[in-house]
Design a protein around this motif. Sequence first.
Motif, PDB file in Angstrom:
ATOM      1  N   GLU A  50       0.826  -1.214   0.000  1.00  0.00           N
ATOM      2  CA  GLU A  50       0.000   0.000   0.000  1.00  0.00           C
ATOM      3  C   GLU A  50       0.861   1.267   0.000  1.00  0.00           C
ATOM      4  N   VAL A  51       1.933   1.234  -0.786  1.00  0.00           N
ATOM      5  CA  VAL A  51       2.763   2.420  -0.963  1.00  0.00           C
ATOM      6  C   VAL A  51       2.079   3.337  -1.965  1.00  0.00           C
ATOM      7  N   ARG A  52       1.855   4.573  -1.566  1.00  0.00           N
ATOM      8  CA  ARG A  52       1.150   5.520  -2.410  1.00  0.00           C
ATOM      9  C   ARG A  52       2.065   6.705  -2.722  1.00  0.00           C
ATOM     10  N   PRO A  53       2.679   6.721  -3.911  1.00  0.00           N
ATOM     11  CA  PRO A  53       3.555   7.843  -4.258  1.00  0.00           C
ATOM     12  C   PRO A  53       2.845   9.186  -4.210  1.00  0.00           C
ATOM     13  N   GLY A  54       1.553   9.199  -4.536  1.00  0.00           N
ATOM     14  CA  GLY A  54       0.809  10.453  -4.491  1.00  0.00           C
ATOM     15  C   GLY A  54       0.770  11.053  -3.100  1.00  0.00           C
ATOM     16  N   VAL A  55       0.587  10.191  -2.096  1.00  0.00           N
ATOM     17  CA  VAL A  55       0.581  10.657  -0.709  1.00  0.00           C
ATOM     18  C   VAL A  55       1.956  11.213  -0.328  1.00  0.00           C
ATOM     19  N   LEU A  56       3.010  10.559  -0.817  1.00  0.00           N
ATOM     20  CA  LEU A  56       4.365  11.024  -0.519  1.00  0.00           C
ATOM     21  C   LEU A  56       4.591  12.430  -1.081  1.00  0.00           C
ATOM     22  N   PHE A  57       4.277  12.630  -2.345  1.00  0.00           N
ATOM     23  CA  PHE A  57       4.516  13.936  -2.952  1.00  0.00           C
ATOM     24  C   PHE A  57       3.564  14.998  -2.407  1.00  0.00           C
ATOM     25  N   GLU A  58       2.391  14.570  -1.987  1.00  0.00           N
ATOM     26  CA  GLU A  58       1.433  15.527  -1.455  1.00  0.00           C
ATOM     27  C   GLU A  58       1.864  16.079  -0.104  1.00  0.00           C
ATOM     28  N   ASN A  59       2.559  15.241   0.690  1.00  0.00           N
ATOM     29  CA  ASN A  59       2.923  15.647   2.051  1.00  0.00           C
ATOM     30  C   ASN A  59       4.417  15.885   2.223  1.00  0.00           C
ATOM     31  N   ILE A  60       5.174  15.913   1.129  1.00  0.00           N
ATOM     32  CA  ILE A  60       6.607  16.111   1.245  1.00  0.00           C
ATOM     33  C   ILE A  60       6.935  17.470   1.853  1.00  0.00           C
ATOM     34  N   GLY A  61       6.060  18.437   1.664  1.00  0.00           N
ATOM     35  CA  GLY A  61       6.293  19.760   2.238  1.00  0.00           C
ATOM     36  C   GLY A  61       6.262  19.759   3.754  1.00  0.00           C
ATOM     37  N   LYS A  62       5.417  18.899   4.343  1.00  0.00           N
ATOM     38  CA  LYS A  62       5.368  18.809   5.802  1.00  0.00           C
ATOM     39  C   LYS A  62       6.684  18.275   6.354  1.00  0.00           C
ATOM     40  N   PHE A  63       7.291  17.361   5.605  1.00  0.00           N
ATOM     41  CA  PHE A  63       8.564  16.790   6.046  1.00  0.00           C
ATOM     42  C   PHE A  63       9.662  17.852   6.067  1.00  0.00           C
ATOM     43  N   THR A  64       9.780  18.595   4.985  1.00  0.00           N
ATOM     44  CA  THR A  64      10.820  19.624   4.924  1.00  0.00           C
ATOM     45  C   THR A  64      10.534  20.781   5.876  1.00  0.00           C
ATOM     46  N   SER A  65       9.249  21.107   6.088  1.00  0.00           N
ATOM     47  CA  SER A  65       8.922  22.216   6.982  1.00  0.00           C
ATOM     48  C   SER A  65       9.283  21.894   8.430  1.00  0.00           C
ATOM     49  N   TYR A  66       9.203  20.612   8.798  1.00  0.00           N
ATOM     50  CA  TYR A  66       9.560  20.226  10.165  1.00  0.00           C
ATOM     51  C   TYR A  66      11.031  20.534  10.425  1.00  0.00           C
ATOM     52  N   PHE A  67      11.885  20.196   9.458  1.00  0.00           N
ATOM     53  CA  PHE A  67      13.310  20.469   9.631  1.00  0.00           C
ATOM     54  C   PHE A  67      13.588  21.964   9.636  1.00  0.00           C
ATOM     55  N   GLY A  68      12.701  22.735   9.013  1.00  0.00           N
ATOM     56  CA  GLY A  68      12.860  24.179   9.091  1.00  0.00           C
ATOM     57  C   GLY A  68      12.496  24.718  10.464  1.00  0.00           C
ATOM     58  N   ARG A  69      11.501  24.115  11.103  1.00  0.00           N
ATOM     59  CA  ARG A  69      11.045  24.596  12.405  1.00  0.00           C
ATOM     60  C   ARG A  69      12.038  24.316  13.530  1.00  0.00           C
ATOM     61  N   ILE A  70      12.786  23.209  13.428  1.00  0.00           N
ATOM     62  CA  ILE A  70      13.653  22.846  14.553  1.00  0.00           C
ATOM     63  C   ILE A  70      14.814  23.818  14.718  1.00  0.00           C
TER      64      ILE A  70
END
Length: 294
Positions: A50-70
Amino acid sequence: MTQSTIRLPDHQIELLSAGYRQELAKRRQMTLIGAVILALAVLLSGFVAEVRPGVLFENIGKFTSYFGRIFYLDNGALVFSDIGEWFWGFWKWGKQLVDTLLIAYLGTLFGAIFAFLICFSAAINLTPKAGIRFAARRYLEFCRTVPEIVFALIFVVAFGLGPVPGVLAIMIHTIGALGKLFSEVVENIDMKPVEGIIASGGTRWQSIRYGVLPQVLPNFASYALLRFEINVRGASVMGFVGAGGIGQDLIEAIRKFYYSDVSAILLMIIATVMIIDIGTERLRHRLTTMEQGR
């Protein structure tokens, strides 16, 4: 003196060239078929998992934003602007980091001792009995196959929160990993000293003491130091399940969204691991040099 070059007739050259092109085409075809099968296997495994590439690309911004917040304090300023505020818990985290190092050290020490005792039974050149060798190898496989975090969860239930579950979890995984490496080192030794000791009436343990250990100890120590580096990283996350160490504060900071605390703790862990890597690397090189010069 002149040298003459033998040249095949044109029809033979064409025949050989045709055979070469045919074999080359077959090889390219097999490579293409293998690539297609691999691509289909990847797609099928992704679908089943159940790997969904669409979900990955849709939420990739949340991943990078977390590293910006720390890298920002609660007041919105960069962490570098106020080091004291950033590392407000330095001494508390430092104490827990020492606990993490001790967990890794004890787990590595006890694991290396048990791996040392078992590895000779798992080596084919020292243990001709297949039953004993089979049992030793399967035990080592069990120890290194089950993830450390799973062992930690089990021991937390049995012994409660604290560093003891972390030490036991790392110790068991180290037994499996080092036992495998140690046995492979033993299997590659020169058997002439061992055979000479046995031929002169020596026992199995005397042959190991005087025929095997002088050949393998530098490599054993090198692998143990390398495993210690790995266990420091592993001990850092033992606290995620309550097994002691700095991981307890790290997971708490992550769950409560204390972004600057996350970056400070991570930086301390990274710096500690880098120092250990440099120190153990130099020790391993010295041991390797001793082995080569022996």
